[in-house]
Write an enzyme that holds these catalytic residues in place. Sequence first.
Site, short mmCIF file in Angstrom:
data_model
loop_
_atom_site.label_atom_id
_atom_site.label_comp_id
_atom_site.label_asym_id
_atom_site.label_seq_id
_atom_site.Cartn_x
_atom_site.Cartn_y
_atom_site.Cartn_z
N GLU A 129 0.84 -1.21 0.00
CA GLU A 129 0.00 0.00 0.00
C GLU A 129 0.87 1.26 0.00
OE1 GLU A 129 -2.81 -0.54 -0.97
OE2 GLU A 129 -4.27 -0.70 0.63
N THR A 181 -5.77 6.99 -5.15
CA THR A 181 -5.78 7.17 -3.69
C THR A 181 -4.81 8.28 -3.29
OG1 THR A 181 -6.36 4.86 -3.35
CG2 THR A 181 -5.36 5.98 -1.49
#
Length: 307
Positions: A129, A181
């Site tokens: 991530e 994101t």
Amino acid sequence: MPKTIKIFSPATVANVACGFDVLGFALNSPGDEISMALNGSGSVELRDETPYRLPLSPEKNVTAVALQSMLNALQSKQGFTITFLSKIMPGSGIGSSAASAAAGVFGANELLGCPFTRRQLVEFAMQGERAASGTAHADNVAPALMGGFTLVRSYAPLDVIPIPSPPIFAAVVHPQIEVRTSDSRKILRHEVPIKKAVEQWGNLAGLVAGLFTGDYDLIGRSLHDVIVEPVRALLIPEFYAIKQAALDAGALGCSISGSGPSIFTLSRSEATAQKVALAMRYGFDRVGIENHAFVSSVNKEGVRVVE
Ligand code: HSE
């Protein structure tokens, strides 16, 4: 022939309205599928059979980054061949990078005889991530690896708590626009007025209590995000009209899935969730935005070996 395993790693809904970066749950579909084998070469070889032209250099590929952090912890020089067979669309807001990171560390762990628990794998998947969005948030990788709803009580040290839930159905609609994101994190304010913080943690505690006790009304009353949603809603055309349509169709609550652009709802029954999905799709259809809907119960198992 080295043993090859096939892994399914589920999409996830992060934040769940009031739990920015700390709460998430796993869906039954869609998900990523990869095949994986030990290769004896000492390096990670990546092959892409998806339509998404995934980055295949080991420093940029989230699966390889997560896997490498696990191999470093084991001081292992094992090599792997990984083939990406199918993929959640990147930038959809339903944990595409998390599914890839979880698949890699889970598959390697299986091939190496399970030196780690699923909970321990979360820390490695978080490094994927970090490579994808610049932040090692765990609210997608934890439910992808552990299934169900998970709460990240603390990041330092990492403390992930599984949260039980009653039968409950998600409807998620993904408009075909890409929101990265990293971009949708950049627009967030860094300071929160205390009044908003009080509302938000009241709702988060209410949601967790509602999930534990199976109190659907409490779940519905708690599904509000007064901090992040008002900022990110600007990135999603028709967001408030679609949210209202979902609530009118019977959803317990509705908010942005992860960093968007997908919108999620929770409902008591599958029939209601189907109705809600149709109402939300109509909101995008009306303005000519192509979209896909997914209706799913909560996936209690998380990533798994399918073959
Ligand atoms: N908690 C993360 C965010 C989830 O909202 O940025 C990203 O899917």
